[in-house]
Design a protein around this motif. Sequence first.
Motif, PDB file in Angstrom:
ATOM      1  N   GLY A 130       0.803  -1.218   0.000  1.00  0.00           N
ATOM      2  CA  GLY A 130       0.000   0.000   0.000  1.00  0.00           C
ATOM      3  C   GLY A 130       0.839   1.273   0.000  1.00  0.00           C
ATOM      4  O   GLY A 130       0.362   2.347  -0.383  1.00  0.00           O
ATOM      5  N   ALA A 131       2.090   1.168   0.431  1.00  0.00           N
ATOM      6  CA  ALA A 131       2.972   2.334   0.481  1.00  0.00           C
ATOM      7  C   ALA A 131       3.650   2.615  -0.857  1.00  0.00           C
ATOM      8  O   ALA A 131       4.305   3.643  -1.017  1.00  0.00           O
ATOM      9  N   VAL A 132       3.489   1.727  -1.822  1.00  0.00           N
ATOM     10  CA  VAL A 132       4.082   1.938  -3.140  1.00  0.00           C
ATOM     11  C   VAL A 132       3.362   3.099  -3.801  1.00  0.00           C
ATOM     12  O   VAL A 132       2.143   3.130  -3.885  1.00  0.00           O
ATOM     13  N   GLU A 133       4.129   4.073  -4.220  1.00  0.00           N
ATOM     14  CA  GLU A 133       3.528   5.256  -4.838  1.00  0.00           C
ATOM     15  C   GLU A 133       3.201   4.982  -6.305  1.00  0.00           C
ATOM     16  O   GLU A 133       4.014   4.441  -7.044  1.00  0.00           O
ATOM     17  N   VAL A 134       2.012   5.373  -6.684  1.00  0.00           N
ATOM     18  CA  VAL A 134       1.556   5.179  -8.051  1.00  0.00           C
ATOM     19  C   VAL A 134       2.148   6.274  -8.937  1.00  0.00           C
ATOM     20  O   VAL A 134       2.132   7.449  -8.588  1.00  0.00           O
ATOM     21  N   LEU A 135       2.678   5.876 -10.071  1.00  0.00           N
ATOM     22  CA  LEU A 135       3.196   6.835 -11.038  1.00  0.00           C
ATOM     23  C   LEU A 135       2.031   7.381 -11.847  1.00  0.00           C
ATOM     24  O   LEU A 135       1.123   6.639 -12.227  1.00  0.00           O
ATOM     25  N   THR A 136       2.065   8.663 -12.128  1.00  0.00           N
ATOM     26  CA  THR A 136       0.987   9.278 -12.904  1.00  0.00           C
ATOM     27  C   THR A 136       1.556  10.074 -14.066  1.00  0.00           C
ATOM     28  O   THR A 136       2.754  10.388 -14.099  1.00  0.00           O
TER      29      THR A 136
END
Length: 152
Positions: A130-136
């Motif tokens: 859940g701590a993995v940041e989503v790339l946008t």
Amino acid sequence: MVHLLGGHTVGVTHCSFIKNRLYNFNNTGSTDPTMQTELAVSLKLKCPYTSTIDNRVDLDQGRRSLAKVGEPTSEIVDNFYKQIVIRRGVLRIDQALALNKLTKDTINKVAISSNDYFLTKFQHAMVKLGAVEVLTGTQGEIRKSCRAINKS
């Protein structure tokens, strides 16, 4: 990853995703040799070679595999992990975990440990995921095939 895949205890797949393991593993015309013979026979009955119906197959082939999805069970370790230790992994990735020198010790530890041990490890893995940041935007891309970077 090893602990997250324990979620497969409530998952399903379809025959189309495992037929290659049953009938033509690595283009040999044979069953995947890492799959327990009794499991292969059972799955072949559910997934006949010439069938046009894509039957559903439980990922957990243990005695509680008929439990309803979402039903609380205290037997995750008794099922999924012990099953893959004895070569009863339905998906190749699951079976590979029990055979790979980097993950098999962890699999064996979970298989002989209490369900509470697994649940604690699973919870930690979920929090970490859940701590993995989503790339946008232009920071990343959605792959057309998970195993390869898209061609420009």
